[in-house]
Design a protein around this motif. Structure first.
Motif, PDB file in Angstrom:
ATOM      1  N   LEU A   1      13.387   2.683  46.696  1.00  0.00           N
ATOM      2  CA  LEU A   1      13.501   1.681  47.614  1.00  0.00           C
ATOM      3  C   LEU A   1      11.302   1.884  48.341  1.00  0.00           C
ATOM      4  N   ILE A   2      10.524   2.557  48.077  1.00  0.00           N
ATOM      5  CA  ILE A   2       9.583   3.077  47.786  1.00  0.00           C
ATOM      6  C   ILE A   2       8.783   1.638  47.088  1.00  0.00           C
ATOM      7  N   LYS A   3       9.704   1.929  46.285  1.00  0.00           N
ATOM      8  CA  LYS A   3       8.725   0.957  44.832  1.00  0.00           C
ATOM      9  C   LYS A   3       9.289  -0.351  45.051  1.00  0.00           C
ATOM     10  N   ARG A   4      10.833  -0.627  45.540  1.00  0.00           N
ATOM     11  CA  ARG A   4      10.948  -2.466  45.640  1.00  0.00           C
ATOM     12  C   ARG A   4       9.781  -2.765  47.036  1.00  0.00           C
ATOM     13  N   ILE A   5       9.356  -1.804  47.774  1.00  0.00           N
ATOM     14  CA  ILE A   5       8.464  -2.151  49.442  1.00  0.00           C
ATOM     15  C   ILE A   5       6.878  -2.198  48.553  1.00  0.00           C
ATOM     16  N   GLY A   6       6.643  -1.797  47.123  1.00  0.00           N
ATOM     17  CA  GLY A   6       5.217  -1.871  46.748  1.00  0.00           C
ATOM     18  C   GLY A   6       4.429  -0.516  46.669  1.00  0.00           C
ATOM     19  N   GLY A   7       5.657   0.588  47.064  1.00  0.00           N
ATOM     20  CA  GLY A   7       4.972   2.170  46.479  1.00  0.00           C
ATOM     21  C   GLY A   7       4.234   2.504  48.157  1.00  0.00           C
ATOM     22  N   THR A   8       3.297   4.081  48.507  1.00  0.00           N
ATOM     23  CA  THR A   8       2.882   4.360  49.346  1.00  0.00           C
ATOM     24  C   THR A   8       1.644   3.728  49.775  1.00  0.00           C
ATOM     25  N   PRO A   9       1.553   4.065  50.682  1.00  0.00           N
ATOM     26  CA  PRO A   9       1.947   4.015  52.213  1.00  0.00           C
ATOM     27  C   PRO A   9       3.016   3.400  52.859  1.00  0.00           C
ATOM     28  N   VAL A  10       4.051   4.521  53.185  1.00  0.00           N
ATOM     29  CA  VAL A  10       5.193   3.703  53.715  1.00  0.00           C
ATOM     30  C   VAL A  10       5.229   4.157  54.830  1.00  0.00           C
ATOM     31  N   VAL A  11       5.334   3.080  56.062  1.00  0.00           N
ATOM     32  CA  VAL A  11       5.876   3.147  57.463  1.00  0.00           C
ATOM     33  C   VAL A  11       7.259   3.591  57.514  1.00  0.00           C
ATOM     34  N   ILE A  12       7.552   4.373  58.055  1.00  0.00           N
ATOM     35  CA  ILE A  12       8.679   5.244  58.579  1.00  0.00           C
ATOM     36  C   ILE A  12       8.902   4.908  60.389  1.00  0.00           C
ATOM     37  N   LYS A  13      10.105   4.153  60.200  1.00  0.00           N
ATOM     38  CA  LYS A  13       9.974   3.717  61.960  1.00  0.00           C
ATOM     39  C   LYS A  13      12.046   3.817  62.918  1.00  0.00           C
ATOM     40  N   LEU A  14      11.774   4.516  63.575  1.00  0.00           N
ATOM     41  CA  LEU A  14      13.320   4.354  64.289  1.00  0.00           C
ATOM     42  C   LEU A  14      13.610   2.839  64.937  1.00  0.00           C
ATOM     43  N   LEU A  15      14.990   2.510  64.831  1.00  0.00           N
ATOM     44  CA  LEU A  15      15.704   2.006  65.367  1.00  0.00           C
ATOM     45  C   LEU A  15      15.456   1.225  66.139  1.00  0.00           C
ATOM     46  N   GLU A  16      14.988   2.301  66.820  1.00  0.00           N
ATOM     47  CA  GLU A  16      14.814   1.990  68.333  1.00  0.00           C
ATOM     48  C   GLU A  16      14.215   2.187  69.666  1.00  0.00           C
ATOM     49  N   GLY A  17      13.135   2.720  68.585  1.00  0.00           N
ATOM     50  CA  GLY A  17      11.535   3.485  69.162  1.00  0.00           C
ATOM     51  C   GLY A  17      10.765   2.178  70.150  1.00  0.00           C
ATOM     52  N   THR A  18       9.630   2.768  71.070  1.00  0.00           N
ATOM     53  CA  THR A  18       9.288   2.226  71.910  1.00  0.00           C
ATOM     54  C   THR A  18       7.477   2.311  71.684  1.00  0.00           C
ATOM     55  N   GLN A  19       6.968   1.733  72.089  1.00  0.00           N
ATOM     56  CA  GLN A  19       5.601   1.781  72.537  1.00  0.00           C
ATOM     57  C   GLN A  19       4.465   2.776  71.314  1.00  0.00           C
ATOM     58  N   GLY A  20       5.436   2.407  70.567  1.00  0.00           N
ATOM     59  CA  GLY A  20       4.942   3.315  69.071  1.00  0.00           C
ATOM     60  C   GLY A  20       5.272   4.835  69.048  1.00  0.00           C
ATOM     61  N   LEU A  21       6.330   4.903  69.737  1.00  0.00           N
ATOM     62  CA  LEU A  21       6.996   6.530  69.657  1.00  0.00           C
ATOM     63  C   LEU A  21       8.112   6.197  68.151  1.00  0.00           C
TER      64      LEU A  21
ATOM     65  N   LYS B   1      20.638  12.314  62.179  1.00  0.00           N
ATOM     66  CA  LYS B   1      21.489  11.516  62.359  1.00  0.00           C
ATOM     67  C   LYS B   1      20.776  10.655  62.538  1.00  0.00           C
ATOM     68  N   ALA B   2      19.421   9.972  62.423  1.00  0.00           N
ATOM     69  CA  ALA B   2      18.613   8.791  63.426  1.00  0.00           C
ATOM     70  C   ALA B   2      18.762   7.573  61.948  1.00  0.00           C
ATOM     71  N   ASN B   3      18.949   6.726  62.341  1.00  0.00           N
ATOM     72  CA  ASN B   3      18.493   5.102  61.672  1.00  0.00           C
ATOM     73  C   ASN B   3      17.614   5.169  61.242  1.00  0.00           C
ATOM     74  N   ILE B   4      16.671   4.737  60.784  1.00  0.00           N
ATOM     75  CA  ILE B   4      15.315   4.322  60.279  1.00  0.00           C
ATOM     76  C   ILE B   4      15.143   3.199  59.596  1.00  0.00           C
ATOM     77  N   LEU B   5      13.881   2.715  59.440  1.00  0.00           N
ATOM     78  CA  LEU B   5      13.309   1.235  58.486  1.00  0.00           C
ATOM     79  C   LEU B   5      12.947   2.604  57.957  1.00  0.00           C
ATOM     80  N   ILE B   6      12.493   1.827  56.564  1.00  0.00           N
ATOM     81  CA  ILE B   6      11.211   1.666  55.229  1.00  0.00           C
ATOM     82  C   ILE B   6      10.915   0.372  55.551  1.00  0.00           C
ATOM     83  N   GLN B   7       9.095   0.721  55.846  1.00  0.00           N
ATOM     84  CA  GLN B   7       8.370  -0.826  55.660  1.00  0.00           C
ATOM     85  C   GLN B   7       7.353  -0.371  54.840  1.00  0.00           C
ATOM     86  N   GLU B   8       6.810  -1.871  54.668  1.00  0.00           N
ATOM     87  CA  GLU B   8       5.309  -1.080  54.091  1.00  0.00           C
ATOM     88  C   GLU B   8       4.645  -1.406  54.184  1.00  0.00           C
ATOM     89  N   PHE B   9       3.508  -0.835  54.125  1.00  0.00           N
ATOM     90  CA  PHE B   9       2.436  -0.163  54.792  1.00  0.00           C
ATOM     91  C   PHE B   9       0.959  -1.298  54.833  1.00  0.00           C
TER      92      PHE B   9
END
Length: 298
Positions: free
Chosen positions: A131-151, A173-181
């Motif tokens: 998955l990391i390769k598919r979005i261009g390698g590290t670094p990557v941003v990892i996000k909780l699906l329902e975080g707010t204000q940068g949390l 058991k938290a759902n996350i997104l992996i996003q390119e930096f």
């Protein structure tokens, strides 16, 4: 016009400014704490009970629904919709904007530029590498699906750091997104404030030194910004795609143009009004005025 501002905190800057802007334009504004409302249903008679009595039907509402009470808050907004009350943002738009995955899917579907993003259910080490390769390698941003204000937003500098972070969230058991930096953004992003299909103000937010998140709640600084036509079109398109009339659209400047990060249904007014010196609250009230004047079949 009778307007209810649905807010759990009457003393918040945004709530106070909306009351002030409505009053200055000759309207009756009342703060209603949606968390204290009771949704009453019976045959042909939907009601909202507040402080021991049925709420009088207003002309319009402005939802300021906190992320922690999204489910209940949107139920209250939906009840007003059942009563055919004009709402600055629909219950469906609020729900869609709160789900980061759904937002990315909607933006992708209409062809708006977004960072490469992956959603996977608790991927294992080898899957994470792919998955990391598919979005261009590290670094990557990892996000909780329902975080707010940068949390709930983390930067993983290496594949091992990404695996450790994902493993920790999987254990919860938290759902996350992996996003390119987007390195060239330099810890800055753009907040465009959209009202009724028009950008009414924009600011550049710069994260404090050593911080990749630019949120003002995380110590970021804001300055007024004049958007390019491409950025304006992206912001308006993003709000429309998610189904919001009033939205704070967050974008990253990149080598391939503006990339939509997030669409907020209850964007704060203090930062944008302070940076732009514009009456953004007044623009929201004006939007309600114009919407009420439109013929019902338009």
């Amino acid at each position: 016009m009778k307007i209810y501002i649905l807010s759990a905190e009457a003393n918040l800057y945004s709530t106070r400014r909306l009351v002030e802007a409505a009053t200055l334009r000759g309207h009756q504004a009342q703060v209603v704490n949606h968390t204290k409302c009771h949704v009453m249903m019976e045959q042909g008679k939907p009601q909202i009970i507040y402080q021991g009595a049925a709420l009088e039907r207003p002309d319009a509402i402005i939802p300021r629904i906190g992320a922690s009470v999204t489910f209940f808050g949107t139920a209250v907004v939906r009840q007003f919709e059942m009563l055919k009350v004009l709402t600055a943002n629909s219950s469906q738009g609020i729900l869609q904007s709160r789900d980061k995955l759904r937002t990315m899917q909607l933006l992708s579907r209409v062809g708006l530029a977004i960072p490469k993003t992956v959603f996977a259910k608790f991927p294992k080490d080898k899957e994470v590498d792919d998955l990391i390769k598919r979005i261009g390698g590290t670094p990557v941003v990892i996000k909780l699906l329902e975080g707010t204000q940068g949390l709930g937003v983390m930067l993983a500098e290496t594949p091992q750091a990404a695996k450790s972070t994902i493993e920790a969230f999987s254990g919860l058991k938290a759902n996350i997104l992996i996003q390119e930096f987007i390195k060239e953004a330099g810890g800055a992003d753009i907040r465009a404030f959209v009202v009724g299909g028009e950008v009414v103000g924009a600011m550049r937010r710069q994260g404090k030194e050593g911080e990749f998140r630019s949120n003002l709640h995380r110590g970021g600084k804001s300055t007024v910004l004049e958007l390019s036509q491409e950025e304006k079109m992206a912001a308006v398109g993003a709000a429309r795609a998610v189904g919001l009339s009033v939205a704070g659209v967050d974008m990253l400047p990149s080598a391939r143009g503006p990339l939509i990060l997030e669409v907020n249904s209850s964007p704060g007014l203090e930062g944008i009004e302070g940076a732009t010196q514009k009456d953004i609250a007044g623009k929201i009230i004006e939007f309600l005025e114009l919407s009420l004047k439109k013929p019902k079949n338009v």
